[in-house]
Design a protein around this motif. Structure first.
Motif, PDB file in Angstrom:
ATOM      1  N   MET A 263      -8.210 -15.675 -29.674  1.00 49.63           N
ATOM      2  CA  MET A 263      -9.643 -15.430 -29.565  1.00 49.63           C
ATOM      3  C   MET A 263     -10.367 -15.988 -30.780  1.00 49.63           C
ATOM      4  N   ARG A 264     -11.651 -16.264 -30.592  1.00 50.61           N
ATOM      5  CA  ARG A 264     -12.483 -16.688 -31.730  1.00 50.61           C
ATOM      6  C   ARG A 264     -13.151 -15.439 -32.296  1.00 50.61           C
ATOM      7  N   VAL A 265     -12.866 -15.166 -33.566  1.00 46.51           N
ATOM      8  CA  VAL A 265     -13.347 -13.933 -34.198  1.00 46.51           C
ATOM      9  C   VAL A 265     -14.291 -14.271 -35.344  1.00 46.51           C
ATOM     10  N   LEU A 266     -15.469 -13.673 -35.319  1.00 44.97           N
ATOM     11  CA  LEU A 266     -16.444 -13.845 -36.392  1.00 44.97           C
ATOM     12  C   LEU A 266     -16.380 -12.604 -37.278  1.00 44.97           C
ATOM     13  N   VAL A 267     -16.161 -12.798 -38.592  1.00 48.43           N
ATOM     14  CA  VAL A 267     -16.015 -11.652 -39.495  1.00 48.43           C
ATOM     15  C   VAL A 267     -17.084 -11.687 -40.584  1.00 48.43           C
ATOM     16  N   GLY A 268     -17.991 -10.716 -40.538  1.00 48.38           N
ATOM     17  CA  GLY A 268     -19.013 -10.583 -41.578  1.00 48.38           C
ATOM     18  C   GLY A 268     -18.415  -9.913 -42.797  1.00 48.38           C
ATOM     19  N   GLY A 269     -18.666 -10.454 -43.992  1.00 46.70           N
ATOM     20  CA  GLY A 269     -18.098  -9.877 -45.214  1.00 46.70           C
ATOM     21  C   GLY A 269     -16.590 -10.043 -45.255  1.00 46.70           C
ATOM     22  N   GLY A 270     -16.115 -11.150 -44.724  1.00 43.96           N
ATOM     23  CA  GLY A 270     -14.668 -11.343 -44.597  1.00 43.96           C
ATOM     24  C   GLY A 270     -13.973 -11.884 -45.826  1.00 43.96           C
ATOM     25  N   THR A 271     -14.701 -12.049 -46.946  1.00 43.17           N
ATOM     26  CA  THR A 271     -14.068 -12.633 -48.137  1.00 43.17           C
ATOM     27  C   THR A 271     -13.527 -11.555 -49.076  1.00 43.17           C
ATOM     28  N   GLY A 272     -13.787 -10.275 -48.787  1.00 44.62           N
ATOM     29  CA  GLY A 272     -13.348  -9.188 -49.665  1.00 44.62           C
ATOM     30  C   GLY A 272     -11.897  -8.792 -49.433  1.00 44.62           C
TER      31      GLY A 272
END
Length: 294
Positions: A1-10
């Protein structure tokens, strides 16, 4: 699946991204800085939601940053970093011509009132007694979508334990030096979760179609007190752990309101999380800590 992650750099985002990629999913991060494989929050606001199957939001300023004083400006940052990013993603999902199949938000167990006796599951009341519980209520409300074309999941996370960051990052040095111990009385509950399990619950929630609503992101052995946690961390490191950190010091460093998060706790059980069929990698504290400090 294509997953969009907000704040994913933490801390949590990095673990989640690694797990998703290992399971064959494609990940795009939303962050402040543009880079390959990322979009910025400004681009999201301008151009809308990129094509994705699932959206996840992990964004939020670190509440327990000891370098920031607990004043009005920081409280504003704590609120806006959570509410604005969540509202922005929820709005983009609502407007998307092809909305994602699932929308997942991570909030916190601060929703439940601290108590030495009460036990809370996902249906327990809360969210209305202090700054942090009200924050969780507003945050979850900001995520709500009209209609039911997108599956909605909220994971209320406990204290995230893992190598190289999170709560353990601040504790290891004093504990390694034999200077660790319980915080305040040590009797308060300490709802915790291993970072692999938090990433695992989020991945389970996006892969399994029947998962929806509120899930508690805590280990099943969440009846741990702070003193038991300190003892277990000392044991994992082969060090004594009986020097308490006095409540007065905690209040001096973090401020009265924020100190509550460390000096008081909740007994939280992941009843619905277990009912969805999620199987924990680290249900027990001893094994979780051993893996982290190995």
């Amino acid at each position: 699946m294509r997953v969009l992650v907000g704040g994913g750099t933490g801390f949590v985002g990095t673990a989640l991204t690694q797990l998703l990629k290992a399971r064959g999913h494609e990940v795009t991060l939303v962050s402040r800085q543009p880079r390959p494989g990322r979009i910025t929050w400004d681009e999201l606001a301008r151009s809308g939601l990129p094509s994705c199957d699932v959206a996840v939001n992990l964004a939020g300023e670190n509440i327990l940053n000891p370098l920031r004083r607990w004043n009005e400006a920081f409280q504003k940052d704590v609120l806006s970093s959570r509410l604005e990013t969540t509202q922005m993603l929820a709005k983009a999902i609502t407007k998307a011509p092809q909305p994602p199949k699932a929308w997942i938000l991570v909030t916190g167990v601060a929703y439940y009132r601290p108590s030495l006796t009460a036990e809370y599951d996902e249906d327990s009341p809360g969210g209305d007694f202090d700054f942090f519980s009200n924050l969780v209520t507003k945050w979850e409300a900001a995520a709500r979508l009209p209609g039911d074309s997108t599956r909605q999941v909220v994971v209320r996370s406990g204290v995230v334990l893992g190598r190289g960051g999170g709560a353990i990052g601040h504790m290891l040095l004093p504990f390694r030096l034999g200077l660790g111990g319980p915080i305040g009385s040590g009797n308060q509950f300490f709802p915790w979760i291993h970072i692999q399990d938090l990433a695992g619950i989020l991945t389970h929630a996006l892969e399994v179609n029947h998962v929806q609503g509120i899930l508690n992101g805590v280990a099943p052995a969440s009846t741990t007190t702070n003193a038991e946690f300190a003892q277990a961390l000392g044991t994992a490191l082969g060090r004594p752990a009986f020097i308490p950190l006095p409540a007065t010091v905690v209040r001096a460093v973090f401020g009265q309101e924020r100190a509550i998060m460390l000096l008081e706790g909740q007994k939280v059980v992941p009843r619905r999380t277990l009912a969805t069929g999620y199987q924990y990698s680290f249900p027990e504290l001893g094994a979780a800590l051993k893996e982290i400090v190995a």
